[in-house]
Design a protein around this motif. Structure first.
Motif, PDB file in Angstrom:
ATOM      1  N   LEU A 273       0.805  -1.219   0.000  1.00 54.56           N
ATOM      2  CA  LEU A 273       0.000   0.000   0.000  1.00 54.56           C
ATOM      3  C   LEU A 273       0.843   1.276   0.000  1.00 54.56           C
ATOM      4  CD1 LEU A 273      -3.001  -0.923   2.333  1.00 54.56           C
ATOM      5  CD2 LEU A 273      -2.902  -0.875  -0.158  1.00 54.56           C
ATOM      6  N   PRO A 274       1.925   1.376   0.773  1.00 55.40           N
ATOM      7  CA  PRO A 274       2.748   2.590   0.652  1.00 55.40           C
ATOM      8  C   PRO A 274       3.369   2.760  -0.728  1.00 55.40           C
ATOM      9  CG  PRO A 274       3.205   1.467   2.726  1.00 55.40           C
ATOM     10  CD  PRO A 274       2.348   0.545   1.926  1.00 55.40           C
ATOM     11  N   MET A 275       3.692   1.668  -1.397  1.00 55.59           N
ATOM     12  CA  MET A 275       4.312   1.776  -2.714  1.00 55.59           C
ATOM     13  C   MET A 275       3.315   2.224  -3.785  1.00 55.59           C
ATOM     14  SD  MET A 275       7.534   1.136  -2.440  1.00 55.59           S
ATOM     15  CE  MET A 275       7.981   0.840  -4.141  1.00 55.59           C
ATOM     16  N   ILE A 276       2.043   1.928  -3.616  1.00 56.41           N
ATOM     17  CA  ILE A 276       1.041   2.305  -4.619  1.00 56.41           C
ATOM     18  C   ILE A 276       0.201   3.489  -4.146  1.00 56.41           C
ATOM     19  CG2 ILE A 276       0.930  -0.061  -5.493  1.00 56.41           C
ATOM     20  CD1 ILE A 276      -1.747  -0.361  -4.050  1.00 56.41           C
ATOM     21  N   ARG A 277       0.717   4.252  -3.214  1.00 57.68           N
ATOM     22  CA  ARG A 277      -0.036   5.387  -2.679  1.00 57.68           C
ATOM     23  C   ARG A 277      -0.419   6.409  -3.758  1.00 57.68           C
ATOM     24  NH1 ARG A 277      -0.428   7.082   2.637  1.00 57.68           N
ATOM     25  NH2 ARG A 277      -1.160   9.214   2.922  1.00 57.68           N
ATOM     26  N   PRO A 278       0.472   6.784  -4.694  1.00 60.41           N
ATOM     27  CA  PRO A 278       0.042   7.725  -5.737  1.00 60.41           C
ATOM     28  C   PRO A 278      -1.118   7.189  -6.574  1.00 60.41           C
ATOM     29  CG  PRO A 278       2.445   7.582  -5.668  1.00 60.41           C
ATOM     30  CD  PRO A 278       1.920   6.486  -4.791  1.00 60.41           C
ATOM     31  N   THR A 279      -1.089   5.908  -6.899  1.00 57.66           N
ATOM     32  CA  THR A 279      -2.204   5.327  -7.651  1.00 57.66           C
ATOM     33  C   THR A 279      -3.474   5.311  -6.823  1.00 57.66           C
ATOM     34  OG1 THR A 279      -0.628   3.949  -8.857  1.00 57.66           O
ATOM     35  CG2 THR A 279      -2.946   3.308  -8.963  1.00 57.66           C
ATOM     36  N   MET A 280      -3.353   5.055  -5.533  1.00 57.57           N
ATOM     37  CA  MET A 280      -4.516   5.096  -4.651  1.00 57.57           C
ATOM     38  C   MET A 280      -5.142   6.491  -4.657  1.00 57.57           C
ATOM     39  SD  MET A 280      -6.423   3.371  -2.470  1.00 57.57           S
ATOM     40  CE  MET A 280      -5.410   1.979  -1.921  1.00 57.57           C
ATOM     41  N   PHE A 281      -4.307   7.516  -4.605  1.00 58.91           N
ATOM     42  CA  PHE A 281      -4.813   8.886  -4.648  1.00 58.91           C
ATOM     43  C   PHE A 281      -5.519   9.157  -5.972  1.00 58.91           C
ATOM     44  CE2 PHE A 281      -4.121  13.311  -5.974  1.00 58.91           C
ATOM     45  CZ  PHE A 281      -4.819  13.971  -4.970  1.00 58.91           C
ATOM     46  N   LEU A 282      -4.938   8.680  -7.078  1.00 56.51           N
ATOM     47  CA  LEU A 282      -5.560   8.873  -8.387  1.00 56.51           C
ATOM     48  C   LEU A 282      -6.912   8.178  -8.471  1.00 56.51           C
ATOM     49  CD1 LEU A 282      -5.443   9.793 -11.366  1.00 56.51           C
ATOM     50  CD2 LEU A 282      -4.220   7.665 -11.869  1.00 56.51           C
ATOM     51  N   VAL A 284      -8.979   7.231  -6.025  1.00 52.45           N
ATOM     52  CA  VAL A 284      -9.974   7.854  -5.146  1.00 52.45           C
ATOM     53  C   VAL A 284     -10.423   9.194  -5.715  1.00 52.45           C
ATOM     54  CG1 VAL A 284     -10.389   8.763  -2.837  1.00 52.45           C
ATOM     55  CG2 VAL A 284      -9.106   6.650  -3.120  1.00 52.45           C
ATOM     56  N   THR A 285      -9.489   9.952  -6.293  1.00 59.87           N
ATOM     57  CA  THR A 285      -9.848  11.249  -6.873  1.00 59.87           C
ATOM     58  C   THR A 285     -10.788  11.082  -8.056  1.00 59.87           C
ATOM     59  OG1 THR A 285      -7.732  12.197  -6.173  1.00 59.87           O
ATOM     60  CG2 THR A 285      -8.946  13.354  -7.894  1.00 59.87           C
ATOM     61  N   LEU A 286     -10.437  10.172  -8.966  1.00 61.67           N
ATOM     62  CA  LEU A 286     -11.306   9.940 -10.119  1.00 61.67           C
ATOM     63  C   LEU A 286     -12.665   9.385  -9.688  1.00 61.67           C
ATOM     64  CD1 LEU A 286      -8.770   8.400 -12.676  1.00 61.67           C
ATOM     65  CD2 LEU A 286      -9.661  10.738 -12.593  1.00 61.67           C
ATOM     66  N   GLY A 287     -12.664   8.506  -8.694  1.00 62.14           N
ATOM     67  CA  GLY A 287     -13.925   7.981  -8.201  1.00 62.14           C
ATOM     68  C   GLY A 287     -14.783   9.055  -7.557  1.00 62.14           C
ATOM     69  N   LEU A 288     -14.145   9.957  -6.817  1.00 62.20           N
ATOM     70  CA  LEU A 288     -14.883  11.043  -6.169  1.00 62.20           C
ATOM     71  C   LEU A 288     -15.504  11.974  -7.199  1.00 62.20           C
ATOM     72  CD1 LEU A 288     -15.540  12.404  -3.402  1.00 62.20           C
ATOM     73  CD2 LEU A 288     -13.478  13.765  -3.740  1.00 62.20           C
ATOM     74  N   ILE A 289     -14.725  12.341  -8.210  1.00 62.96           N
ATOM     75  CA  ILE A 289     -15.249  13.241  -9.241  1.00 62.96           C
ATOM     76  C   ILE A 289     -16.368  12.574 -10.029  1.00 62.96           C
ATOM     77  CG2 ILE A 289     -14.639  14.466 -11.356  1.00 62.96           C
ATOM     78  CD1 ILE A 289     -11.848  14.881 -10.199  1.00 62.96           C
ATOM     79  N   ARG A 350      -5.287  16.782   0.829  1.00 61.57           N
ATOM     80  CA  ARG A 350      -4.600  17.074   2.094  1.00 61.57           C
ATOM     81  C   ARG A 350      -4.638  15.879   3.036  1.00 61.57           C
ATOM     82  NH1 ARG A 350      -2.643  21.504   4.403  1.00 61.57           N
ATOM     83  NH2 ARG A 350      -2.549  21.648   6.672  1.00 61.57           N
ATOM     84  N   VAL A 351      -5.754  15.161   3.056  1.00 63.31           N
ATOM     85  CA  VAL A 351      -5.878  14.000   3.942  1.00 63.31           C
ATOM     86  C   VAL A 351      -4.930  12.892   3.514  1.00 63.31           C
ATOM     87  CG1 VAL A 351      -7.432  12.169   4.678  1.00 63.31           C
ATOM     88  CG2 VAL A 351      -8.223  14.534   4.662  1.00 63.31           C
ATOM     89  N   MET A 352      -4.812  12.670   2.199  1.00 64.80           N
ATOM     90  CA  MET A 352      -3.986  11.587   1.689  1.00 64.80           C
ATOM     91  C   MET A 352      -2.549  11.998   1.405  1.00 64.80           C
ATOM     92  SD  MET A 352      -6.597   9.601  -0.893  1.00 64.80           S
ATOM     93  CE  MET A 352      -5.395   8.263  -1.071  1.00 64.80           C
ATOM     94  N   ALA A 353      -2.159  13.209   1.829  1.00 67.06           N
ATOM     95  CA  ALA A 353      -0.791  13.660   1.592  1.00 67.06           C
ATOM     96  C   ALA A 353       0.185  12.836   2.420  1.00 67.06           C
ATOM     97  CB  ALA A 353      -0.661  15.137   1.933  1.00 67.06           C
ATOM     98  N   ASP A 354       1.447  12.842   1.991  1.00 70.88           N
ATOM     99  CA  ASP A 354       2.489  12.104   2.700  1.00 70.88           C
ATOM    100  C   ASP A 354       2.746  12.762   4.045  1.00 70.88           C
ATOM    101  OD1 ASP A 354       4.516  10.494   3.444  1.00 70.88           O
ATOM    102  OD2 ASP A 354       5.946  11.143   1.918  1.00 70.88           O
ATOM    103  N   ARG A 355       2.571  12.008   5.110  1.00 74.69           N
ATOM    104  CA  ARG A 355       2.733  12.553   6.457  1.00 74.69           C
ATOM    105  C   ARG A 355       4.006  12.071   7.131  1.00 74.69           C
ATOM    106  NH1 ARG A 355      -3.393  12.322   9.042  1.00 74.69           N
ATOM    107  NH2 ARG A 355      -4.407  13.512   7.383  1.00 74.69           N
TER     108      ARG A 355
END
Length: 373
Positions: A273-282, A284-289, A350-355
């Protein structure tokens, strides 16, 4: 001691000396703008200009006759927007009802399609699986099928005497009237427990003209059928995105974590999951829109019925403009929807940003180096 060669200078007749290469950079910038100029012109003509025209229409009382840019069209300013939020009436109630429906829709569709797509990608990415090509094609096939055709098929499946109710009857469950019952799922569950009348505390005035009982109704069974359709048809596309990300994860990391004693769940949580975090963000973003823009399934299957429990802001904008011929209010609803999508996308980013605090400290340190040098 090594010395740095002085920068070559060119003396311009009648002027101060300047560095060689500034003209080269200017010509490169000009060439770059010339290359992108056709695309910028096309986007401006067919994307930016229609948005500005729609924004102007949302500030008028245009009824669709003639041009909206003539003096005969009354200019009402922000009246279309205030009627949606500040004035008690049918316009505000319909918008709030559509927002309530879409909130339930987004809250179920986005997590469901993301989890299902990730699960399917993990299945087809398994090195021990045989027939990967068949399963990839089978899982992706619903995504390339016409949404209108699938919506018609689902209408037959969820009919009162359809296959879904027939299947439920085999287990002794009486299927609901999917596109006739306007009660929410939570209301149906409470009714099964003997709670038919709403509590007095929830029947009072709620926010934006809807009672708390209406806000807490849950999605209707008609909306549940639409949610099932959308999750099934969109998970295949997101599966391919996750699959591409999973195939870029180094096998050595998975093998090293296995040697360190990590289990399957630990490898998924701390390695994959940490390795595919950018894809996860993509995803979720596309799904949200996409979930906030749902229109075609609602148009084909329910058109907002029963009792506006499947009404969404996108369909409400269409109905207001093209059926009630109130193009100003329809355009205003579309811009409200646009702002909602932008705000939620920024919050999600902001929620899914690297912390990672170490990474952030390193980033700040690297940015400070040139300032002190």
């Amino acid at each position: 001691m090594a010395t740095e060669a002085p920068a070559a200078r060119v003396v311009v007749r009648g002027g101060a000396p300047r560095r060689r290469g500034r003209g080269t950079r200017s010509s490169e910038n000009l060439a770059g703008w010339l290359f992108v100029a056709p695309v910028v012109a096309i986007l401006g003509l067919f994307l930016l200009l229609p948005i500005l025209m729609a924004l102007w229409v949302s500030l008028t009382d245009w009824n669709g006759q003639g041009s909206p840019f003539t003096r005969n069209v009354p200019f009402v300013g922000v009246e279309n927007y205030t009627r949606l939020f500040a004035e008690d009436g049918l316009a505000r109630r319909d918008l709030m009802t559509s927002l309530r429906n879409n909130i339930y829709y987004v809250g179920i569709v986005v997590p469901a399609q993301t989890i299902l797509a990730l699960g399917l990608a993990l299945v087809v990415n398994n090195r021990m699986l045989k027939g990967k090509g068949f399963f990839r094609s089978a899982f992706y096939f619903p995504s390339v099928t016409s949404s209108v055709a699938i919506s018609v098929v689902f209408l037959f499946l969820f009919a009162n005497s359809g296959a879904v109710n027939k299947l439920l009857s085999l287990f002794g469950v009486a299927g609901p009237q999917w596109f006739a019952d306007s009660r929410g799922v939570l209301h149906l569950l409470l009714g099964a427990l003997g709670v038919d009348d709403p509590p007095a505390a929830l029947t009072g005035g709620g926010p934006f003209g809807l009672s708390w009982w209406e806000w807490l109704s849950g999605p209707s069974v008609a909306m549940v059928s639409i949610i099932t359709l959308v999750v099934w048809t969109t998970s295949g596309t997101f599966m391919l995105m996750f699959l591409a990300a999973l195939q870029n994860v180094p096998v050595t990391l998975d093998e090293a974590s296995t040697l360190d004693g990590a289990g399957r769940w630990q490898r998924l949580r701390y390695v994959t999951l940490p390795m595919i975090r950018p894809t996860m963000f993509l995803v979720v973003t596309l799904g949200l829109i996409g979930s906030w823009q749902v229109f075609d399934q609602v148009y084909v299957m329910s058109q907002g019925d029963p009792a506006k429990t499947t009404l969404t802001p996108a369909y409400l904008s269409y109905r207001t403009a093209f059926r009630e011929f109130d193009y100003g209010s329809g355009a205003a609803i579309s811009f409200v929807l646009f702002l909602i999508i932008i705000v939620l996308t920024l919050i999600q980013r902001r929620v899914m940003a690297d912390r990672d605090p170490v990474a952030r400290r390193r980033g700040r340190w690297r940015r400070r180096v040139p300032e002190g040098s």
